[in-house]
Scaffold this active site. Structure first.
Site, PDB file in Angstrom:
ATOM      1  N   ASP A  97      43.257  48.468  22.004  1.00  0.00           N
ATOM      2  CA  ASP A  97      43.085  48.087  23.412  1.00  0.00           C
ATOM      3  C   ASP A  97      44.433  48.116  24.136  1.00  0.00           C
ATOM      4  O   ASP A  97      44.532  48.541  25.289  1.00  0.00           O
ATOM      5  CB  ASP A  97      42.484  46.676  23.490  1.00  0.00           C
ATOM      6  CG  ASP A  97      41.743  46.423  24.790  1.00  0.00           C
ATOM      7  OD1 ASP A  97      41.805  47.269  25.686  1.00  0.00           O
ATOM      8  OD2 ASP A  97      41.091  45.371  24.901  1.00  0.00           O
ATOM      9  N   HIS A 116      40.785  39.011  28.478  1.00  0.00           N
ATOM     10  CA  HIS A 116      41.984  39.566  29.113  1.00  0.00           C
ATOM     11  C   HIS A 116      42.562  38.493  30.030  1.00  0.00           C
ATOM     12  O   HIS A 116      41.832  37.683  30.599  1.00  0.00           O
ATOM     13  CB  HIS A 116      41.647  40.842  29.894  1.00  0.00           C
ATOM     14  CG  HIS A 116      41.485  42.032  28.994  1.00  0.00           C
ATOM     15  ND1 HIS A 116      42.431  43.018  28.879  1.00  0.00           N
ATOM     16  CD2 HIS A 116      40.496  42.367  28.138  1.00  0.00           C
ATOM     17  CE1 HIS A 116      42.028  43.917  27.992  1.00  0.00           C
ATOM     18  NE2 HIS A 116      40.853  43.554  27.530  1.00  0.00           N
ATOM     19  N   CYS A 131      42.285  48.387  30.523  1.00  0.00           N
ATOM     20  CA  CYS A 131      41.245  49.397  30.352  1.00  0.00           C
ATOM     21  C   CYS A 131      41.485  50.458  31.417  1.00  0.00           C
ATOM     22  O   CYS A 131      41.506  50.137  32.602  1.00  0.00           O
ATOM     23  CB  CYS A 131      39.861  48.778  30.506  1.00  0.00           C
ATOM     24  SG  CYS A 131      38.539  50.001  30.516  1.00  0.00           S
TER      25      CYS A 131
END
Ligand code: ZN
Length: 310
Positions: free
Chosen positions: A14, A207, A238
């Site tokens: 990620d 997040h 993202c």
């Protein structure tokens, strides 16, 4: 509240998938090896999505190949389709993570197909994983809100979770892709999944986009969550979600958990050292705070600090 939790390090996937530059394969491998030295055992190591879509992770096979495998270590990877699952299994991934967004527009942006198309495709992935004895996990992105649609109904999260449970996943991850979770939503979603899925473990993936990361972890802990996903230094984001920024920071999370008396099995000092080393590798500061300030009882030498004059 659980007395110990498992932390899944997602920085290599990620964190690095949205990093503007390609991070050298050797540095990715060294990062995982150092984090394993600090006690981490479960990694989201990379992703077998198209290297055109995510060129930063085009070296997934080499990363899995290069990491020193230790007892109890699990390297899981994201797989978007059967082809990705087969490549991941061939590369000796320890678990496959399927993913779909809880909101239709985010799924369309992220993987260019409707949610039900994604769910349909999971059957083939699950069959391939079952045939080879590789564990499956299911991730639900935008589980706490969508940057395009706003609120995401808990019923959509439950519907997808049930689908995953039917496919035999060992764990479900609720992904807070763009940092829209709040403690109230965390409690509500944990309660709904507990009722629907009984004992299937739920991992929380926050997040820190709006500074709510650790507050949401606290709410998750109180709701019984025992698995959290985080990224060293607070790397992350993202590429297909506007405004998405770093994951909850691993060393900040561990600092918080240890202060709450929740065991992680991790060496905080080694994590801090790794975060500082990796900032050097990237040539950029990372958002984590404990790596800057040190643990709360780290003492400064009074002689080394300037005396205020005003
Ligand atoms: Zn994420």
């Amino acid at each position: 509240m659980p007395s110990s939790v498992e932390i899944v390090e997602v920085g290599p996937r990620d964190g690095l998938q949205s990093w503007p530059d390609f991070v050298a394969t050797a540095d990715k491998i060294a990062l995982i090896d150092r984090l394993a030295d600090a006690g981490l055992r479960h990694f989201e190591a990379s992703s077998f999505v198209s290297s055109r879509a995510v060129p930063q992770l085009a070296d997934a096979t080499s990363v899995l190949d290069g990491v020193r495998r230790r007892a109890g270590m699990r390297l899981s990877v994201l797989v978007p389709n059967l082809r990705g699952a087969e490549d991941a299994i061939a590369a000796r991934a320890d678990a496959l993570v399927m993913f779909v967004s809880a909101s239709e527009s985010h799924n369309l942006k992220n993987v260019n197909r409707p949610r039900d198309g994604s769910l349909e495709g999971f059957r083939d992935i699950a069959a391939a994983a079952r045939a080879r004895g590789v564990p499956l996990h299911g991730a639900i992105a935008t589980a706490f809100g969508c940057p395009f649609e706003g609120e995401v109904p808990v019923s959509e999260v439950v519907r997808i979770a049930r689908h995953y449970a039917d496919l035999g996943v060992r764990r479900i991850t609720l992904g807070d892709t763009t940092g829209m979770a709040t403690p109230r939503l965390v409690r509500e979603r944990m309660r709904a999944l507990r009722t629907e899925l009984l004992d299937l473990p739920v991992a929380l993936h926050f997040h820190n986009t709006r500074g709510m990361g650790l507050v949401n972890v606290a709410a998750g802990l109180e709701a019984g969550a025992a698995h959290f996903e985080s990224a060293i230094g607070g790397l992350g984001g993202c590429p297909f979600a506007p405004g998405a920024t770093g994951n909850v920071c691993t060393e900040d999370l561990v600092h918080f958990l240890h202060e709450e008396g929740v065991a992680t099995g991790l060496d905080l000092d080694a994590l801090i050292e790794t975060a500082r080393w990796f900032e050097g590798v990237l040539g950029a500061p990372l958002p984590g705070q404990v790596a800057k300030a040190g643990p709360r009882l780290a003492r400064s030498d009074p002689g080394a600090v300037a005396t205020a004059t005003g």
